[in-house]
Scaffold this active site. Structure first.
Site, PDB file in Angstrom:
ATOM      1  N   SER A   1       0.838  -1.198   0.000  1.00  0.00           N
ATOM      2  CA  SER A   1       0.000   0.000   0.000  1.00  0.00           C
ATOM      3  C   SER A   1       0.869   1.244   0.000  1.00  0.00           C
ATOM      4  O   SER A   1       1.648   1.479   0.926  1.00  0.00           O
ATOM      5  CB  SER A   1      -0.904   0.009   1.233  1.00  0.00           C
ATOM      6  OG  SER A   1      -1.437   1.316   1.401  1.00  0.00           O
TER       7      SER A   1
ATOM      8  N   HIS B   1      -1.076  -1.194  -4.480  1.00  0.00           N
ATOM      9  CA  HIS B   1      -2.340  -0.799  -3.843  1.00  0.00           C
ATOM     10  C   HIS B   1      -2.341   0.716  -3.646  1.00  0.00           C
ATOM     11  O   HIS B   1      -1.436   1.275  -3.021  1.00  0.00           O
ATOM     12  CB  HIS B   1      -2.496  -1.537  -2.507  1.00  0.00           C
ATOM     13  CG  HIS B   1      -3.844  -1.368  -1.893  1.00  0.00           C
ATOM     14  ND1 HIS B   1      -4.955  -2.071  -2.326  1.00  0.00           N
ATOM     15  CD2 HIS B   1      -4.272  -0.572  -0.883  1.00  0.00           C
ATOM     16  CE1 HIS B   1      -6.009  -1.723  -1.594  1.00  0.00           C
ATOM     17  NE2 HIS B   1      -5.626  -0.801  -0.720  1.00  0.00           N
TER      18      HIS B   1
ATOM     19  N   ASP C   1      -4.393   3.813  -2.252  1.00  0.00           N
ATOM     20  CA  ASP C   1      -5.461   4.193  -1.323  1.00  0.00           C
ATOM     21  C   ASP C   1      -5.901   5.637  -1.542  1.00  0.00           C
ATOM     22  O   ASP C   1      -5.144   6.566  -1.283  1.00  0.00           O
ATOM     23  CB  ASP C   1      -4.963   4.054   0.119  1.00  0.00           C
ATOM     24  CG  ASP C   1      -4.999   2.624   0.607  1.00  0.00           C
ATOM     25  OD1 ASP C   1      -5.986   1.913   0.317  1.00  0.00           O
ATOM     26  OD2 ASP C   1      -4.044   2.211   1.293  1.00  0.00           O
TER      27      ASP C   1
ATOM     28  N   MET D   1      -8.214   8.615  -0.409  1.00  0.00           N
ATOM     29  CA  MET D   1      -8.988   9.084   0.752  1.00  0.00           C
ATOM     30  C   MET D   1      -9.406  10.533   0.539  1.00  0.00           C
ATOM     31  O   MET D   1      -8.602  11.339   0.056  1.00  0.00           O
ATOM     32  CB  MET D   1      -8.135   8.981   2.016  1.00  0.00           C
ATOM     33  CG  MET D   1      -7.639   7.580   2.287  1.00  0.00           C
ATOM     34  SD  MET D   1      -6.735   7.526   3.837  1.00  0.00           S
ATOM     35  CE  MET D   1      -6.233   5.806   3.842  1.00  0.00           C
TER      36      MET D   1
ATOM     37  N   HIS E   1      -8.176   1.584  -4.301  1.00  0.00           N
ATOM     38  CA  HIS E   1      -9.148   1.423  -3.212  1.00  0.00           C
ATOM     39  C   HIS E   1      -9.742   2.795  -2.924  1.00  0.00           C
ATOM     40  O   HIS E   1      -9.079   3.645  -2.334  1.00  0.00           O
ATOM     41  CB  HIS E   1      -8.411   0.840  -1.990  1.00  0.00           C
ATOM     42  CG  HIS E   1      -9.234   0.782  -0.748  1.00  0.00           C
ATOM     43  ND1 HIS E   1      -8.691   0.511   0.490  1.00  0.00           N
ATOM     44  CD2 HIS E   1     -10.577   0.946  -0.525  1.00  0.00           C
ATOM     45  CE1 HIS E   1      -9.637   0.520   1.403  1.00  0.00           C
ATOM     46  NE2 HIS E   1     -10.792   0.782   0.817  1.00  0.00           N
TER      47      HIS E   1
ATOM     48  N   MET F   1     -11.717   5.233  -0.963  1.00  0.00           N
ATOM     49  CA  MET F   1     -12.336   5.541   0.339  1.00  0.00           C
ATOM     50  C   MET F   1     -12.913   6.937   0.190  1.00  0.00           C
ATOM     51  O   MET F   1     -12.428   7.908   0.770  1.00  0.00           O
ATOM     52  CB  MET F   1     -11.284   5.453   1.451  1.00  0.00           C
ATOM     53  CG  MET F   1     -10.968   4.021   1.833  1.00  0.00           C
ATOM     54  SD  MET F   1      -9.449   3.870   2.779  1.00  0.00           S
ATOM     55  CE  MET F   1      -8.263   3.709   1.465  1.00  0.00           C
TER      56      MET F   1
ATOM     57  N   MET G   1     -11.677  -5.306   4.930  1.00  0.00           N
ATOM     58  CA  MET G   1     -10.839  -4.424   5.756  1.00  0.00           C
ATOM     59  C   MET G   1     -10.653  -5.082   7.124  1.00  0.00           C
ATOM     60  O   MET G   1     -11.621  -5.409   7.808  1.00  0.00           O
ATOM     61  CB  MET G   1     -11.504  -3.060   5.945  1.00  0.00           C
ATOM     62  CG  MET G   1     -11.574  -2.194   4.695  1.00  0.00           C
ATOM     63  SD  MET G   1      -9.995  -1.907   3.896  1.00  0.00           S
ATOM     64  CE  MET G   1      -9.104  -0.984   5.134  1.00  0.00           C
TER      65      MET G   1
ATOM     66  N   GLY H   1      -0.706   1.399   9.632  1.00  0.00           N
ATOM     67  CA  GLY H   1      -0.041   1.119  10.903  1.00  0.00           C
ATOM     68  C   GLY H   1      -0.950   0.691  12.046  1.00  0.00           C
ATOM     69  O   GLY H   1      -0.528   0.701  13.203  1.00  0.00           O
TER      70      GLY H   1
ATOM     71  N   ASP I   1      -6.959  -6.244   3.867  1.00  0.00           N
ATOM     72  CA  ASP I   1      -6.198  -4.989   3.992  1.00  0.00           C
ATOM     73  C   ASP I   1      -6.226  -4.487   5.424  1.00  0.00           C
ATOM     74  O   ASP I   1      -7.294  -4.216   5.963  1.00  0.00           O
ATOM     75  CB  ASP I   1      -6.846  -3.951   3.057  1.00  0.00           C
ATOM     76  CG  ASP I   1      -6.142  -2.605   3.084  1.00  0.00           C
ATOM     77  OD1 ASP I   1      -5.127  -2.449   3.776  1.00  0.00           O
ATOM     78  OD2 ASP I   1      -6.626  -1.696   2.383  1.00  0.00           O
ATOM     79  N   GLY I   2      -5.031  -4.362   6.006  1.00  0.00           N
ATOM     80  CA  GLY I   2      -4.905  -3.732   7.319  1.00  0.00           C
ATOM     81  C   GLY I   2      -4.215  -4.614   8.334  1.00  0.00           C
ATOM     82  O   GLY I   2      -4.670  -5.721   8.632  1.00  0.00           O
TER      83      GLY I   2
ATOM     84  N   GLY J   1       1.060  -2.212   4.088  1.00  0.00           N
ATOM     85  CA  GLY J   1       1.679  -0.891   3.965  1.00  0.00           C
ATOM     86  C   GLY J   1       2.887  -0.751   4.859  1.00  0.00           C
ATOM     87  O   GLY J   1       4.032  -0.895   4.422  1.00  0.00           O
ATOM     88  N   SER J   2       2.617  -0.519   6.146  1.00  0.00           N
ATOM     89  CA  SER J   2       3.719  -0.240   7.085  1.00  0.00           C
ATOM     90  C   SER J   2       4.688  -1.413   7.209  1.00  0.00           C
ATOM     91  O   SER J   2       5.888  -1.214   7.400  1.00  0.00           O
ATOM     92  CB  SER J   2       3.159   0.148   8.460  1.00  0.00           C
ATOM     93  OG  SER J   2       2.206  -0.788   8.885  1.00  0.00           O
TER      94      SER J   2
HETATM   95  O1  LIG Z   1      -6.497   1.109   3.410  1.00  0.00           O
HETATM   96  C1  LIG Z   1      -5.697   1.307   4.285  1.00  0.00           C
HETATM   97  C2  LIG Z   1      -6.101   2.123   5.427  1.00  0.00           C
HETATM   98  O2  LIG Z   1      -7.354   2.629   5.187  1.00  0.00           O
HETATM   99  C3  LIG Z   1      -4.304   0.745   4.161  1.00  0.00           C
HETATM  100  O3  LIG Z   1      -4.146   0.122   2.924  1.00  0.00           O
HETATM  101  C4  LIG Z   1      -3.993  -0.262   5.201  1.00  0.00           C
HETATM  102  O4  LIG Z   1      -4.271   0.147   6.460  1.00  0.00           O
HETATM  103  C5  LIG Z   1      -2.563  -0.775   5.032  1.00  0.00           C
HETATM  104  O5  LIG Z   1      -1.728  -0.295   5.977  1.00  0.00           O
HETATM  105  P1  LIG Z   1      -1.042  -1.239   7.068  1.00  0.00           P
HETATM  106  O6  LIG Z   1      -0.537  -2.436   6.344  1.00  0.00           O
HETATM  107  O7  LIG Z   1       0.036  -0.364   7.614  1.00  0.00           O
HETATM  108  O8  LIG Z   1      -2.119  -1.591   8.050  1.00  0.00           O
END
Ligand SMILES: O=C(CO)[C@H](O)[C@H](O)COP(=O)(O)O
Length: 230
Positions: A9, A34, A36, A38, A73, A75, A144, A152, A186-187, A208-209
């Site tokens: 991400s 990916h 994102d 927002m 994605h 949002m 999600m 993070g 995701d997340g 992501g992180s």
């Molecule tokens: O859509 C997201 C948040 O809305 C991110 O893609 C998701 O949170 C990925 O981050 P991490 O892997 O750090 O949790």
């Protein structure tokens, strides 16, 4: 053997060098990028839009010149007004949250008519009910495993059961229709929990992180793949 996809991400990438980050993470073994989006309305954060997606498109390819899918994605609310813009920006997959669209079936149709694959995204407390009515227009289901808006955060364990539920629905549908639907999560995905998420039924993983937070992206992606091979 089952095909797993790792989708870093960009939310956790260095925004000052996004093109380089896309190149680096693809060279490190990413399958999808990916992206994102927002809007500070549907979620309390603001990122990037179709112009940035278009600018990154030339970077989203392997060193052999094969295109790497950009997995958008959304949002955002409303949804429909952005679909054409992302299709023109050469997104490959466009996913949105059912509660962010007034007419879910129409939004899915618009995405597919624009030449992209269509995804539906389910927040942690949103049930999968709507899926049964639009399955034939869905190419990807995204669960999600955190509340959307920020990278993070910690993986919400209750989502394992929801991933299992989604897997069951997708498999039943695939048996009846012969159509494949990707199941993405995701997340909060890390080397330590990716196997558990795969065991619940996911075949695509947004991280992501866990990836961009480490200096060696290739090492993290290889460690994730090693978990998926077990
Ligand atoms: O859509 C997201 C948040 O809305 C991110 O893609 C998701 O949170 C990925 O981050 P991490 O892997 O750090 O949790």
């Amino acid at each position: 053997m089952q095909k797993f996809r790792i989708a870093p991400s960009l939310l956790s990438a260095d925004f000052a060098i996004l093109g380089q980050e896309v190149t680096d993470v693809i060279q490190a073994g990413a399958d999808w990028i990916h992206f994102d989006v927002m809007d500070n309305h549907y979620v309390p954060n603001l990122t990037f839009g179709p112009m940035v997606c278009e600018a990154l498109r030339p970077y989203a390819q392997t060193s052999q010149g094969n295109p790497v899918p950009i997995d958008v994605h959304l949002m955002v609310s409303p949804v429909d007004s952005l679909i054409q813009a992302f299709a023109r920006a050469r997104a490959d997959i466009i996913s949105f949250h059912p509660e962010a669209s007034l007419h879910v079936d129409r939004s899915l149709q618009l995405i597919r008519e624009s030449g992209c694959k269509a995804g539906l995204v389910f927040n942690p407390a949103v049930p999968l009910d709507v899926l049964q009515w639009v399955m034939d227009k869905v190419d990807l289901v995204l669960i999600m495993s955190v509340n959307p808006g920020f990278g993070g955060q910690a993986f919400i364990d209750a989502m394992l059961r929801k991933i299992e539920q989604a897997r069951k629905l997708i498999d039943q549908y695939a048996q009846a229709s012969g159509r494949h639907i990707d199941l993405e999560v995701d997340g909060g995905i890390k080397v330590e929990n990716i196997r558990q998420v795969a065991d619940a039924g996911a075949d695509a993983f947004v991280a992501g992180s866990a990836i961009f937070g480490q200096p060696d992206y290739a090492q993290v992606i290889a460690a994730m793949r090693a978990q998926l091979m077990i």
